[in-house]
Design a protein around this motif. Structure first.
Motif, PDB file in Angstrom:
ATOM      1  N   SER A  24      -0.318   1.816   0.577  1.00  0.00           N
ATOM      2  CA  SER A  24       0.268   2.239   1.850  1.00  0.00           C
ATOM      3  C   SER A  24      -0.230   3.630   2.230  1.00  0.00           C
ATOM      4  O   SER A  24      -0.448   4.485   1.364  1.00  0.00           O
ATOM      5  CB  SER A  24       1.796   2.251   1.731  1.00  0.00           C
ATOM      6  OG  SER A  24       2.406   2.577   2.967  1.00  0.00           O
ATOM      7  N   LEU A  25      -0.431   3.847   3.505  1.00  0.00           N
ATOM      8  CA  LEU A  25      -0.725   5.166   4.064  1.00  0.00           C
ATOM      9  C   LEU A  25      -2.024   5.784   3.540  1.00  0.00           C
ATOM     10  O   LEU A  25      -2.014   6.823   2.872  1.00  0.00           O
ATOM     11  CB  LEU A  25       0.448   6.128   3.801  1.00  0.00           C
ATOM     12  CG  LEU A  25       1.809   5.693   4.335  1.00  0.00           C
ATOM     13  CD1 LEU A  25       2.902   6.614   3.813  1.00  0.00           C
ATOM     14  CD2 LEU A  25       1.796   5.662   5.845  1.00  0.00           C
ATOM     15  N   GLY A  45       8.334   4.511   3.205  1.00  0.00           N
ATOM     16  CA  GLY A  45       8.511   3.227   3.872  1.00  0.00           C
ATOM     17  C   GLY A  45       9.958   2.783   3.943  1.00  0.00           C
ATOM     18  O   GLY A  45      10.877   3.434   3.455  1.00  0.00           O
ATOM     19  N   ASP A  77       6.405  -0.217   0.966  1.00  0.00           N
ATOM     20  CA  ASP A  77       5.740  -1.008   1.993  1.00  0.00           C
ATOM     21  C   ASP A  77       5.473  -2.406   1.413  1.00  0.00           C
ATOM     22  O   ASP A  77       4.378  -2.702   0.923  1.00  0.00           O
ATOM     23  CB  ASP A  77       4.434  -0.332   2.404  1.00  0.00           C
ATOM     24  CG  ASP A  77       3.746  -1.023   3.576  1.00  0.00           C
ATOM     25  OD1 ASP A  77       4.114  -2.170   3.899  1.00  0.00           O
ATOM     26  OD2 ASP A  77       2.821  -0.416   4.155  1.00  0.00           O
ATOM     27  N   SER A  80       2.438  -4.559   3.007  1.00  0.00           N
ATOM     28  CA  SER A  80       1.099  -4.192   2.552  1.00  0.00           C
ATOM     29  C   SER A  80       0.879  -4.614   1.105  1.00  0.00           C
ATOM     30  O   SER A  80      -0.222  -5.044   0.732  1.00  0.00           O
ATOM     31  CB  SER A  80       0.881  -2.687   2.697  1.00  0.00           C
ATOM     32  OG  SER A  80       0.800  -2.317   4.064  1.00  0.00           O
ATOM     33  N   HIS A 130      -4.118   9.002  -2.233  1.00  0.00           N
ATOM     34  CA  HIS A 130      -4.257   7.982  -1.184  1.00  0.00           C
ATOM     35  C   HIS A 130      -5.705   7.871  -0.702  1.00  0.00           C
ATOM     36  O   HIS A 130      -5.958   7.420   0.424  1.00  0.00           O
ATOM     37  CB  HIS A 130      -3.345   8.282   0.012  1.00  0.00           C
ATOM     38  CG  HIS A 130      -1.885   8.190  -0.289  1.00  0.00           C
ATOM     39  ND1 HIS A 130      -0.991   7.569   0.560  1.00  0.00           N
ATOM     40  CD2 HIS A 130      -1.137   8.639  -1.333  1.00  0.00           C
ATOM     41  CE1 HIS A 130       0.236   7.649   0.053  1.00  0.00           C
ATOM     42  NE2 HIS A 130       0.158   8.299  -1.106  1.00  0.00           N
ATOM     43  N   SER A 150      -5.077  -0.933   3.477  1.00  0.00           N
ATOM     44  CA  SER A 150      -4.729  -0.684   2.077  1.00  0.00           C
ATOM     45  C   SER A 150      -5.990  -0.739   1.219  1.00  0.00           C
ATOM     46  O   SER A 150      -6.996  -1.329   1.595  1.00  0.00           O
ATOM     47  CB  SER A 150      -3.750  -1.750   1.583  1.00  0.00           C
ATOM     48  OG  SER A 150      -2.620  -1.827   2.411  1.00  0.00           O
ATOM     49  N   VAL A 190       2.539   2.508  -3.364  1.00  0.00           N
ATOM     50  CA  VAL A 190       3.068   1.416  -2.536  1.00  0.00           C
ATOM     51  C   VAL A 190       4.023   1.958  -1.484  1.00  0.00           C
ATOM     52  O   VAL A 190       4.063   1.471  -0.351  1.00  0.00           O
ATOM     53  CB  VAL A 190       3.767   0.375  -3.428  1.00  0.00           C
ATOM     54  CG1 VAL A 190       4.480  -0.673  -2.589  1.00  0.00           C
ATOM     55  CG2 VAL A 190       2.751  -0.282  -4.360  1.00  0.00           C
ATOM     56  N   HIS A 191       4.826   2.934  -1.845  1.00  0.00           N
ATOM     57  CA  HIS A 191       5.706   3.647  -0.915  1.00  0.00           C
ATOM     58  C   HIS A 191       6.574   2.724  -0.064  1.00  0.00           C
ATOM     59  O   HIS A 191       6.608   2.820   1.171  1.00  0.00           O
ATOM     60  CB  HIS A 191       4.894   4.583  -0.030  1.00  0.00           C
ATOM     61  CG  HIS A 191       4.399   5.806  -0.758  1.00  0.00           C
ATOM     62  ND1 HIS A 191       5.258   6.706  -1.338  1.00  0.00           N
ATOM     63  CD2 HIS A 191       3.141   6.237  -1.035  1.00  0.00           C
ATOM     64  CE1 HIS A 191       4.555   7.660  -1.925  1.00  0.00           C
ATOM     65  NE2 HIS A 191       3.262   7.395  -1.766  1.00  0.00           N
TER      66      HIS A 191
END
Length: 220
Positions: free
Chosen positions: A193-194, A41, A12, A15, A152, A202, A9-10
């Motif tokens: 995220s990312l 994030g 974010d 998202s 990711h 996502s 999730v970082h």
């Protein structure tokens, strides 16, 4: 039982909300979070608050939680300056409930039908990003199915009974894969995220435990 499988999730929160709204339309019962709530994030507190609200089957610690833990103990993580600075900012944002949630995260989760780790089995934060790496980790499998994150990149690494390992990438808006009886798999839902596979948006998974089938969805 249908499991929502999310990772990376970082911080974010936006998202994460889009993923959860999308997943609600498909229906799920319990969540499996594969780690990395923080890092990169700018919405650590909001993301942690939302993550804490989910009904969990399993919730795991990622490498960014591990680095945040080092900062909390007064140590500098072995990471780039920007990553460390962001984690230090996150640490200032988080409240006691957020920190309690992070402290509760497990490194490995196992139950009868499947297991979960953030990165890999051979070493905790190895990237399972190729068939040779998967083969090297397969001897460490204690369950036939593992959920993994960290890369990711949404993908399924499958081994038919008595067969070779192969990869099933997910690059479209939706796709699914079924683990056959006697087969083995590492299943990666990708990142909230990312994304790192060149496909925007996502990604997340919904796993049907009875049918051993994972559906992957992309959310723009």
């Amino acid at each position: 039982m249908r499991l929502l499988v999310i990772s990376d999730v970082h911080a974010d929160a936006g998202s994460l909300e889009r993923v959860l709204a999308h997943a609600e339309r498909h229906g799920w019962d319990e969540a499996v979070f594969l780690g990395d709530a923080v890092g990169y994030g700018g919405e650590a507190s909001a993301a942690l608050s939302r993550l804490r609200s989910l009904p969990y089957r399993a919730a795991l610690k990622g490498n960014h939680e591990a680095m945040l833990g080092e900062l909390r103990r007064g140590r500098r993580p072995n990471a780039g300056k920007a990553i460390v600075e962001t984690l230090a900012q996150h640490l200032e944002q988080l409240n006691a409930e957020d920190l309690g949630f992070l402290d509760s995260l497990q490194t490995v989760y196992l139950e009868d039908g499947w297991g979960a780790v953030h990165g890999a089995l051979r070493t905790p934060f190895e990237y399972l990003i190729s068939v040779p790496t998967v083969r090297s980790n397969a001897s460490h499998m204690k369950r036939d199915v593992y959920f993994v994150g960290h890369t990711h990149v949404p993908a399924a690494y499958l081994q038919e009974p008595g067969g070779e390992w192969r990869v099933r990438p997910f690059t479209g808006a939706a796709g699914s894969v079924k683990v056959p009886p006697g087969g083995r798999a590492f299943l990666n839902p990708g990142a909230v995220s990312l994304p790192r596979d060149g496909v925007p948006g996502s990604s997340y998974g919904i796993y049907d435990e009875d049918g051993r089938e994972l559906a992957i969805y992309r959310v723009s």
